[in-house]
Design a protein around this motif. Structure first.
Motif, mmCIF file in Angstrom:
data_model
loop_
_atom_site.group_PDB
_atom_site.id
_atom_site.type_symbol
_atom_site.label_atom_id
_atom_site.label_comp_id
_atom_site.label_asym_id
_atom_site.label_seq_id
_atom_site.Cartn_x
_atom_site.Cartn_y
_atom_site.Cartn_z
ATOM 1 N N CYS A 113 4.490 2.954 -0.418
ATOM 2 C CA CYS A 113 4.004 2.894 -1.805
ATOM 3 C C CYS A 113 3.415 1.509 -2.083
ATOM 4 N N GLU A 114 4.118 0.467 -1.645
ATOM 5 C CA GLU A 114 3.596 -0.895 -1.875
ATOM 6 C C GLU A 114 2.257 -1.090 -1.167
ATOM 7 N N LEU A 155 9.153 3.335 0.214
ATOM 8 C CA LEU A 155 8.810 2.246 -0.715
ATOM 9 C C LEU A 155 7.784 1.303 -0.091
ATOM 10 N N LYS A 168 8.588 0.980 -9.554
ATOM 11 C CA LYS A 168 8.537 -0.496 -9.603
ATOM 12 C C LYS A 168 7.559 -1.075 -8.580
ATOM 13 N N THR A 169 6.880 -0.207 -7.830
ATOM 14 C CA THR A 169 6.052 -0.739 -6.749
ATOM 15 C C THR A 169 4.648 -1.163 -7.208
ATOM 16 N N GLU A 207 12.698 3.642 -8.240
ATOM 17 C CA GLU A 207 12.285 2.526 -7.376
ATOM 18 C C GLU A 207 10.779 2.573 -7.122
ATOM 19 N N VAL A 208 10.246 3.780 -6.888
ATOM 20 C CA VAL A 208 8.800 3.916 -6.646
ATOM 21 C C VAL A 208 8.023 3.412 -7.862
ATOM 22 N N ALA A 264 14.278 5.790 2.567
ATOM 23 C CA ALA A 264 13.722 5.261 1.316
ATOM 24 C C ALA A 264 12.914 3.981 1.562
ATOM 25 N N LEU A 283 15.246 7.221 -6.240
ATOM 26 C CA LEU A 283 14.031 6.909 -5.484
ATOM 27 C C LEU A 283 12.821 6.821 -6.425
#
Ligand code: SF4
Length: 457
Positions: free
Chosen positions: A196-197, A193, A236-237, A233-234, A189, A230
């Motif tokens: 993604c960022e 992430l 929030k990127t 969380e993605v 993960a 997941l």
């Protein structure tokens, strides 16, 4: 982690042609990124290219046919400036049957499998030292490399595909994916992430999480988050939009629907492959759910996710499919409240269980069923599009229409295609990659049309 092989290819040009699924398109971006990192330059047509790479797909038969035609056209094409053109065949077809590549495409120089992408530069260098058409084959297993660790050349700066897992454990009886891409392997993960960022920082506004069966993400890792966790969380990127594909009905969870419902960045679109509406055929396909399970899931998804658009994949002409089975599929389209579907004629894939099943359906019957199914899908899509007329939809602008430069194209949150006219100061250059509000005025079978209102964001 794959280590890209270094080679001396500075100054050569390359062109990549992709067939098939989004995973293939993503891997093509990795191939392009890797070749650029080696000093090769991308060009717009195969005629200008020293290296032509075909990323192939053996799931859709049409892709096979087009591929052989295009590779043979390379033979008669004029030689590139360097005098020597390398033709490399990658993706599933190379992985599944390199011998077939040798027989069907005698002009090809390289067959590289789904795990061999990092080694492509070295293979090209070797091919340059050999006689044209001396096929170099690299389809080595095991399936443990992630092409996601390689450099990437994104086709669209505003949209990024981020793979979260590779392979599949399901062995549906018609599918070659578990054989050509191996078993499920999830990426950690933290790595997903971080990627993604990175893509958001570099300008991506939409992230699409990719996997053959995203809902079983993490089952092969210790202490991994669930797919739903997941996804949250993605979101929030920093991406404006998050999508995911593909979902298998047996693994889609209530938790995922809840995350979709409460997370504004996760788009209200679910592509949930039904494949058939007949219990008998679903069992023969090895799908491990029944018609009622699919319908219950579709109902629940519509209940939980406000304004959800539900789309699917459907296969007609699977071995043993009767008119009654087909009608069950036809009925499913309305009963599941689908807004669209990709439809396919079953196509026999060597090495799969279904290839040796009795009662293969004759081609003309399968085509006739496809036509009837396509008509039913056109009707539900047209209805879904008509329901947008008079509303305003947010559109992420992708660029000009292929048919008309004066028309811009994008997708709504529900993934409907939206067209609107470009205007002075608001053309492709100014609006591509921006989000605009479009007042929808007209519905067509495959898209809606309208006008932009307000300022782009
Ligand atoms: S879930 Fe079935 S159809 Fe999808 S990739 Fe896996 S084996 Fe193929």
């Amino acid at each position: 982690m794959p280590v890209a092989e270094r080679a001396n290819l500075e100054g050569l040009t390359f062109w990549v042609k992709t067939f098939g699924c989004q995973m293939n398109f993503h891997e093509s971006e990795r191939v392009s990124g890797l070749l650029e990192a080696e000093g090769l330059m991308p060009v717009g047509t195969p005629d200008e290219a020293d290296v032509c790479v075909f990323m192939t797909c053996c799931v859709r038969e049409k892709a096979d046919t087009h591929l052989a035609g295009q590779v043979s056209a390379m033979t008669s094409a004029p030689a590139p400036p360097s005098g020597r053109r390398i033709v490399a065949i990658g993706g599933c077809i190379a992985q599944r049957d390199a011998e077939n590549v040798r027989a069907a495409m005698p002009r090809a120089d390289i067959a590289f499998g789904t795990q061999a992408i990092p080694r492509l530069p070295g293979l090209i260098e070797r091919a340059l030292g050999q006689k044209p058409g001396t096929l170099i084959v690299d389809v080595e297993e095991p399936y443990d490399a992630f092409s996601a660790d390689l450099p990437q050349h994104r086709t669209d700066m505003w949209r990024a595909w981020v793979p979260i897992m590779y392979g599949c454990n399901n062995f549906c009886t018609y599918c070659v994916v578990p054989y050509v891409r191996g078993r499920e392997r999830s990426r950690p993960a933290a790595e997903i992430l971080a990627e993604c960022e990175r893509v958001v920082t570099s300008g991506a506004r939409e992230i699409c999480l990719l996997g053959q069966n995203v809902n079983s993400y993490g089952h092969d890792l210790e202490n991994a988050p669930s797919f739903a966790e997941l996804l949250a969380e993605v979101a929030k990127t920093g991406a404006d939009r998050v999508r995911f594909t593909s979902s298998h009905p047996k693994d889609l969870t209530e938790e995922t629907l809840q995350v979709m419902a409460r997370t504004p960045q996760v788009m209200p679109h679910l592509h949930l492959a039904a494949q058939s509406g007949s219990d008998r055929i679903l069992a023969a396909m090895g799908r491990r759910y029944g018609r009622d399970d699919y319908l219950a899931l579709a109902r629940r998804a519509h209940e939980v996710v406000d304004g959800l658009a539900l789309t699917t994949d459907l296969i007609v002409g699977f071995p043993g499919e009767t008119e009654e089975d087909f009608r069950a599929t036809l009925d499913l389209v309305g009963e599941a409240d689908l807004q669209g579907a990709f439809t396919f004629i079953y196509s026999k894939r060597a090495g799969t269980k279904a290839a040796s099943m009795p009662d293969q359906v004759p081609g003309e019957i399968a085509h006739e069923r496809l036509e009837r199914l396509a008509e039913a899908i056109r009707d539900v899509s047209a209805k879904a599009h008509a329901s947008l007329v008079g509303t305003s939809v947010e559109v992420l602008v992708e660029g000009p229409s292929k048919r008309d430069e004066g028309v811009l194209v994008g997708h709504s949150p529900q993934n409907f295609t939206v067209h609107f006219p470009a205007s002075a100061g608001r053309g492709a250059r100014e609006l591509t990659g921006r989000i605009v509000d479009v007042d929808v005025e007209e519905a067509r079978s495959f898209y809606v049309r309208g006008h932009v209102r307000g300022e782009p964001r």
